[in-house]
Design a protein around this motif. Structure first.
Motif, PDB file in Angstrom:
ATOM      1  N   ILE A   1      79.021  37.211  18.660  1.00 32.15           N
ATOM      2  CA  ILE A   1      79.639  37.899  19.796  1.00 32.15           C
ATOM      3  C   ILE A   1      81.108  37.517  19.907  1.00 32.15           C
ATOM      4  CG2 ILE A   1      79.647  38.087  22.323  1.00 32.15           C
ATOM      5  CD1 ILE A   1      76.594  37.661  22.226  1.00 32.15           C
ATOM      6  N   LEU A   2      81.401  36.227  19.796  1.00 34.12           N
ATOM      7  CA  LEU A   2      82.791  35.769  19.901  1.00 34.12           C
ATOM      8  C   LEU A   2      83.652  36.339  18.771  1.00 34.12           C
ATOM      9  CD1 LEU A   2      82.565  32.009  20.990  1.00 34.12           C
ATOM     10  CD2 LEU A   2      82.363  34.099  22.346  1.00 34.12           C
ATOM     11  N   LYS A   3      83.089  36.434  17.598  1.00 37.32           N
ATOM     12  CA  LYS A   3      83.831  36.982  16.466  1.00 37.32           C
ATOM     13  C   LYS A   3      84.312  38.403  16.763  1.00 37.32           C
ATOM     14  CE  LYS A   3      83.416  38.086  11.538  1.00 37.32           C
ATOM     15  NZ  LYS A   3      82.511  38.116  10.367  1.00 37.32           N
ATOM     16  N   GLU A   4      83.460  39.175  17.449  1.00 35.33           N
ATOM     17  CA  GLU A   4      83.811  40.560  17.768  1.00 35.33           C
ATOM     18  C   GLU A   4      85.004  40.652  18.719  1.00 35.33           C
ATOM     19  OE1 GLU A   4      82.491  43.291  16.336  1.00 35.33           O
ATOM     20  OE2 GLU A   4      81.446  41.828  15.068  1.00 35.33           O
ATOM     21  N   TYR A   5      85.265  39.590  19.465  1.00 32.98           N
ATOM     22  CA  TYR A   5      86.433  39.608  20.359  1.00 32.98           C
ATOM     23  C   TYR A   5      87.731  39.667  19.565  1.00 32.98           C
ATOM     24  CZ  TYR A   5      83.239  37.983  24.078  1.00 32.98           C
ATOM     25  OH  TYR A   5      82.217  37.857  24.984  1.00 32.98           O
ATOM     26  N   ASN A   6      87.706  39.126  18.356  1.00 34.33           N
ATOM     27  CA  ASN A   6      88.886  39.110  17.481  1.00 34.33           C
ATOM     28  C   ASN A   6      90.109  38.529  18.201  1.00 34.33           C
ATOM     29  OD1 ASN A   6      90.253  39.518  15.050  1.00 34.33           O
ATOM     30  ND2 ASN A   6      90.972  41.549  15.679  1.00 34.33           N
ATOM     31  N   SER A   7      89.921  37.409  18.870  1.00 34.09           N
ATOM     32  CA  SER A   7      91.024  36.771  19.597  1.00 34.09           C
ATOM     33  C   SER A   7      91.999  36.100  18.639  1.00 34.09           C
ATOM     34  CB  SER A   7      90.464  35.732  20.572  1.00 34.09           C
ATOM     35  OG  SER A   7      89.638  36.332  21.543  1.00 34.09           O
ATOM     36  N   ASP A   8      93.199  35.864  19.127  1.00 28.18           N
ATOM     37  CA  ASP A   8      94.204  35.154  18.326  1.00 28.18           C
ATOM     38  C   ASP A   8      93.853  33.678  18.198  1.00 28.18           C
ATOM     39  OD1 ASP A   8      96.010  37.405  17.953  1.00 28.18           O
ATOM     40  OD2 ASP A   8      96.474  37.194  20.082  1.00 28.18           O
ATOM     41  N   ILE A   9      93.233  33.134  19.260  1.00 26.34           N
ATOM     42  CA  ILE A   9      92.895  31.704  19.301  1.00 26.34           C
ATOM     43  C   ILE A   9      91.488  31.556  19.870  1.00 26.34           C
ATOM     44  CG2 ILE A   9      93.453  29.456  20.335  1.00 26.34           C
ATOM     45  CD1 ILE A   9      96.384  30.453  20.531  1.00 26.34           C
ATOM     46  N   TYR A  10      90.718  30.646  19.281  1.00 24.86           N
ATOM     47  CA  TYR A  10      89.421  30.260  19.829  1.00 24.86           C
ATOM     48  C   TYR A  10      89.509  28.775  20.175  1.00 24.86           C
ATOM     49  CZ  TYR A  10      87.484  34.685  18.156  1.00 24.86           C
ATOM     50  OH  TYR A  10      87.218  36.017  17.946  1.00 24.86           O
ATOM     51  N   TYR A  11      89.470  28.495  21.471  1.00 22.46           N
ATOM     52  CA  TYR A  11      89.633  27.126  21.952  1.00 22.46           C
ATOM     53  C   TYR A  11      88.266  26.591  22.365  1.00 22.46           C
ATOM     54  CZ  TYR A  11      91.435  23.205  24.752  1.00 22.46           C
ATOM     55  OH  TYR A  11      91.694  21.949  25.270  1.00 22.46           O
ATOM     56  N   PHE A  12      87.743  25.656  21.568  1.00 21.72           N
ATOM     57  CA  PHE A  12      86.412  25.106  21.817  1.00 21.72           C
ATOM     58  C   PHE A  12      86.527  23.732  22.483  1.00 21.72           C
ATOM     59  CE2 PHE A  12      85.585  28.149  18.433  1.00 21.72           C
ATOM     60  CZ  PHE A  12      84.357  28.691  18.786  1.00 21.72           C
ATOM     61  N   ASN A  13      86.399  23.727  23.809  1.00 19.22           N
ATOM     62  CA  ASN A  13      86.335  22.452  24.523  1.00 19.22           C
ATOM     63  C   ASN A  13      84.860  22.124  24.730  1.00 19.22           C
ATOM     64  OD1 ASN A  13      86.946  20.127  25.920  1.00 19.22           O
ATOM     65  ND2 ASN A  13      87.212  21.179  27.871  1.00 19.22           N
ATOM     66  N   ILE A  14      84.181  21.853  23.623  1.00 14.45           N
ATOM     67  CA  ILE A  14      82.743  21.666  23.643  1.00 14.45           C
ATOM     68  C   ILE A  14      82.364  20.735  22.495  1.00 14.45           C
ATOM     69  CG2 ILE A  14      82.282  23.662  22.152  1.00 14.45           C
ATOM     70  CD1 ILE A  14      79.791  24.241  23.886  1.00 14.45           C
ATOM     71  N   ILE A  15      81.299  19.996  22.667  1.00 19.48           N
ATOM     72  CA  ILE A  15      80.817  19.123  21.595  1.00 19.48           C
ATOM     73  C   ILE A  15      79.965  19.961  20.637  1.00 19.48           C
ATOM     74  CG2 ILE A  15      79.361  17.137  21.040  1.00 19.48           C
ATOM     75  CD1 ILE A  15      80.200  15.939  23.732  1.00 19.48           C
ATOM     76  N   GLY A  16      80.384  20.045  19.394  1.00 17.61           N
ATOM     77  CA  GLY A  16      79.690  20.876  18.418  1.00 17.61           C
ATOM     78  C   GLY A  16      78.516  20.203  17.747  1.00 17.61           C
ATOM     79  N   PHE A  17      78.259  18.964  18.092  1.00 15.53           N
ATOM     80  CA  PHE A  17      77.190  18.180  17.467  1.00 15.53           C
ATOM     81  C   PHE A  17      75.834  18.575  18.033  1.00 15.53           C
ATOM     82  CE2 PHE A  17      74.481  14.343  17.650  1.00 15.53           C
ATOM     83  CZ  PHE A  17      74.443  13.992  16.308  1.00 15.53           C
ATOM     84  N   PRO A  18      74.822  18.800  17.213  1.00 14.48           N
ATOM     85  CA  PRO A  18      74.910  18.777  15.752  1.00 14.48           C
ATOM     86  C   PRO A  18      74.982  20.153  15.094  1.00 14.48           C
ATOM     87  CG  PRO A  18      72.629  18.516  16.405  1.00 14.48           C
ATOM     88  CD  PRO A  18      73.432  18.693  17.675  1.00 14.48           C
ATOM     89  N   TYR A  19      74.565  21.234  15.824  1.00 14.97           N
ATOM     90  CA  TYR A  19      74.374  22.523  15.148  1.00 14.97           C
ATOM     91  C   TYR A  19      75.436  23.568  15.451  1.00 14.97           C
ATOM     92  CZ  TYR A  19      69.830  20.429  14.293  1.00 14.97           C
ATOM     93  OH  TYR A  19      68.841  19.580  13.899  1.00 14.97           O
ATOM     94  N   LEU A  20      76.099  23.465  16.608  1.00 14.04           N
ATOM     95  CA  LEU A  20      77.088  24.476  16.969  1.00 14.04           C
ATOM     96  C   LEU A  20      78.211  24.550  15.940  1.00 14.04           C
ATOM     97  CD1 LEU A  20      78.444  26.533  18.794  1.00 14.04           C
ATOM     98  CD2 LEU A  20      79.321  24.643  20.188  1.00 14.04           C
ATOM     99  N   LEU A  21      78.646  23.398  15.435  1.00 13.61           N
ATOM    100  CA  LEU A  21      79.754  23.382  14.471  1.00 13.61           C
ATOM    101  C   LEU A  21      79.480  24.306  13.285  1.00 13.61           C
ATOM    102  CD1 LEU A  21      82.384  22.302  13.279  1.00 13.61           C
ATOM    103  CD2 LEU A  21      81.088  20.378  12.363  1.00 13.61           C
ATOM    104  N   PHE A  22      78.266  24.303  12.787  1.00 18.45           N
ATOM    105  CA  PHE A  22      77.953  25.102  11.605  1.00 18.45           C
ATOM    106  C   PHE A  22      77.950  26.599  11.920  1.00 18.45           C
ATOM    107  CE2 PHE A  22      76.103  20.899  10.963  1.00 18.45           C
ATOM    108  CZ  PHE A  22      76.757  20.539   9.794  1.00 18.45           C
ATOM    109  N   ALA A  23      77.583  26.950  13.141  1.00 15.90           N
ATOM    110  CA  ALA A  23      77.660  28.349  13.560  1.00 15.90           C
ATOM    111  C   ALA A  23      79.114  28.780  13.720  1.00 15.90           C
ATOM    112  CB  ALA A  23      76.896  28.542  14.871  1.00 15.90           C
ATOM    113  N   ILE A  24      79.942  27.899  14.247  1.00 18.64           N
ATOM    114  CA  ILE A  24      81.373  28.192  14.376  1.00 18.64           C
ATOM    115  C   ILE A  24      81.981  28.438  12.997  1.00 18.64           C
ATOM    116  CG2 ILE A  24      83.618  27.205  15.006  1.00 18.64           C
ATOM    117  CD1 ILE A  24      82.168  25.689  17.270  1.00 18.64           C
TER     118      ILE A  24
END
Length: 361
Positions: A80-103
Motif C-alpha cells: 500500500i505504501l509503495k503505491e503512494y510513490n512518495s519522495d521520502i518514506y520516514y520510518f520512526n518504527i522498530i523494524g525488528f524482526p520482520y517489518l524490515l524485510f517487508a520494507i
C-alpha cells in the motif's frame, strides 16, 4: 513540495507529535499510525490529525509483532505504501524482526529514512542478544538513518554520510498555571518503574538525606510498577514520599511537572529519556546519573546536575545540597532556558529535519 509518507507506531507517538504539524508547512505528509483499533493512542493520533489537517491512515498487526505470521501482514501494508510513490518514506518504527524485510522488498531504498533509537544495547531491552545482530544488519542497508543522540550514533556501522543526528523534540502536554512550593523542595520521578530506572537508589538516597537534613523536602514518585513491594520495603519515613504508583493520564502531566523543582533520573543505563524531554519542555532542572547517554543531553550545572551513577551517597549529597541552597534551582532554571532556546528549541529541531530531508534526492 516534497511528499513524505511518515510511519509512527503508538509507542513512539510522543516522539512525532511535537514536530509533525510544523513540518506540514513544508511537506505534503501522509501519516501512517500503527495502533490498536479504538485504543487511546488511536484516538490521540486521530484528534491530532484532525486538528492540524494531516492526512492519516491506521495500520495494525493481528497477533504479536514477533510472530512470523506478522510478515505477510507487513508485506500487504508495504505494498500500500509503495503505491503512494512518495519522495521520502520516514520510518520512526522498530523494524525488528520482520517489518524490515517487508520494507526492503517493497520500498525503494534511496527513499527511506529509518530512525535509530538505539545504538548501544542496554540491559533493559527485550531480546537484546538477537537485537544487536539486527542493528548490525540494519546499519548495512542502503538507507538514510536518523539517530537522536551523538552518543548512540557513534555505534552506527554503516556509511557515515547517511547517518543524521537530530535530538528528540521537547514534549508539550499543555499549559499549567501552578508553581512549585516555596517552602518544600520537590524531587520528581516519573515514568514506568522498571529495574534499569533504579528508583530504589532514589528512595535510599532520600532516606539518607532525612538523617542529616532538617529542612523539608518531598520525593514524588509517579508511574506504573508491576511489583512495588521491594521498593516499599526501602521506605522508612513515609512522610517524605508522595507516591502515585500507577499510570496517569497525559492531562495530569503539566501540573505534575510544574509543581516539581527537580526531575530525578537515577538510571543504571539509558539511550534516551522521555521524562527528560518533558522536563526541558517545562523548564524543570534535572538531576541524573553521569551516564554517557545523559552527559550529552544534560549539561552539568547548566541544564541540570549530575551525580555518580549507582552511588547512593553521591545522589544524597547532591539532593541535600540543593535543599540547603534553594538559589541553585533558580540559577539552573535560568541557564537551562537559554540553552534550550539556543540548541533544542522547536525552530532549531525543525530546521535540522528540513536539512536532512533535503539530502534525499
Amino acid at each position: 513540495m516534497k511528499t513524505i509518507t511518515w510511519i509512527t507506531p503508538d509507542y513512539f507517538l510522543q516522539v512525532d507529535l511535537p514536530i509533525l504539524f510544523q513540518l506540514k508547512k513544508y511537506y505534503q505528509i501522509k501519516w501512517i499510525v500503527y495502533a490498536q483499533p479504538n485504543s487511546d493512542k488511536e484516538k490521540t493520533a486521530k484528534e491530532y490529525a484532525q486538528k492540524h489537517n494531516i492526512d492519516i491512515n491506521f495500520f495494525h498487526i493481528r497477533g504479536h509483532r514477533y510472530s512470523p505470521l506478522s510478515y505477510s501482514q507487513y508485506c500487504k501494508q508495504m505494498q500500500i505504501l509503495k503505491e503512494y510513490n512518495s519522495d521520502i518514506y520516514y520510518f520512526n518504527i522498530i523494524g525488528f524482526p520482520y517489518l524490515l524485510f517487508a520494507i526492503k522488498k517493497y520500498i525503494p531504498h534511496n527513499k527511506i529514512i529509518m530512525t535509530m533509537h538505539h545504538g548501544k544495547i542496554h540491559k533493559g531491552m527485550q531480546l537484546r542478544y538477537l537485537y544487536k545482530y539486527y542493528l548490525r544488519y540494519l546499519g548495512k542497508q542502503d538507507f538514510n538513518f536518523q539517530y537522536f543522540s551523538k552518543s548512540q550514533a557513534k555505534y552506527f556501522n554503516g556509511e557515515k554520510e547517511k547517518c543524521h543526528v537530530i535530538p528528540l523534540a521537547l514534549n508539550d502536554f499543555g499549559h499549567s498555571d501552578k508553581v512549585p512550593s516555596k517552602d518544600v523542595i520537590t524531587f520528581l520521578s516519573f515514568g514506568h518503574i522498571i529495574e534499569t530506572k533504579n528508583i530504589g537508589l532514589l528512595i535510599q538516597a532520600a532516606e539518607e538525606v532525612k538523617k542529616y537534613c532538617n529542612l523539608p523536602f518531598k520525593v514524588k514518585i509517579v508511574g506504573h510498577c508491576r511489583n512495588w513491594e521491594p521498593y516499599q520495603q526501602l521506605i522508612k519515613h513515609p512522610d517524605i514520599f508522595d507516591l502515585q504508583i500507577k499510570s496517569i493520564p497525559d492531562s495530569d502531566i503539566p501540573d505534575l511537572f510544574a509543581t516539581a523543582h527537580y526531575l530525578v533520573l537515577p538510571y543504571k543505563s539509558v539511550t534516551q529519556s522521555g521524562p527528560l524531554r518533558i522536563a526541558y519542555g517545562y523548564n524543570i532542572p534535572v538531576i541524573a546519573s553521569d551516564l554517557e547517554g545523559f552527559k550529552e543531553s544534560i549539561i552539568n550545572n547548566t541544564t541540570g546536575l549530575l551525580f555518580k551513577a549507582n552511588d547512593i551517597t553521591s545522589l544524597a549529597t547532591l539532593m541535600q545540597k540543593v535543599i540547603e541552597n534553594p538559589q541553585i534551582y533558580d540559577i539552573i532554571k535560568s541557564k537551562q532556558e537559554k540553552y534550550i532556546n539556543d540548541n533544542i528549541s522547536e525552530k532549531v529541531i525543525i530546521n535540522k529535519y528540513i536539512n536532512m530531508f533535503n539530502c534525499i534526492k
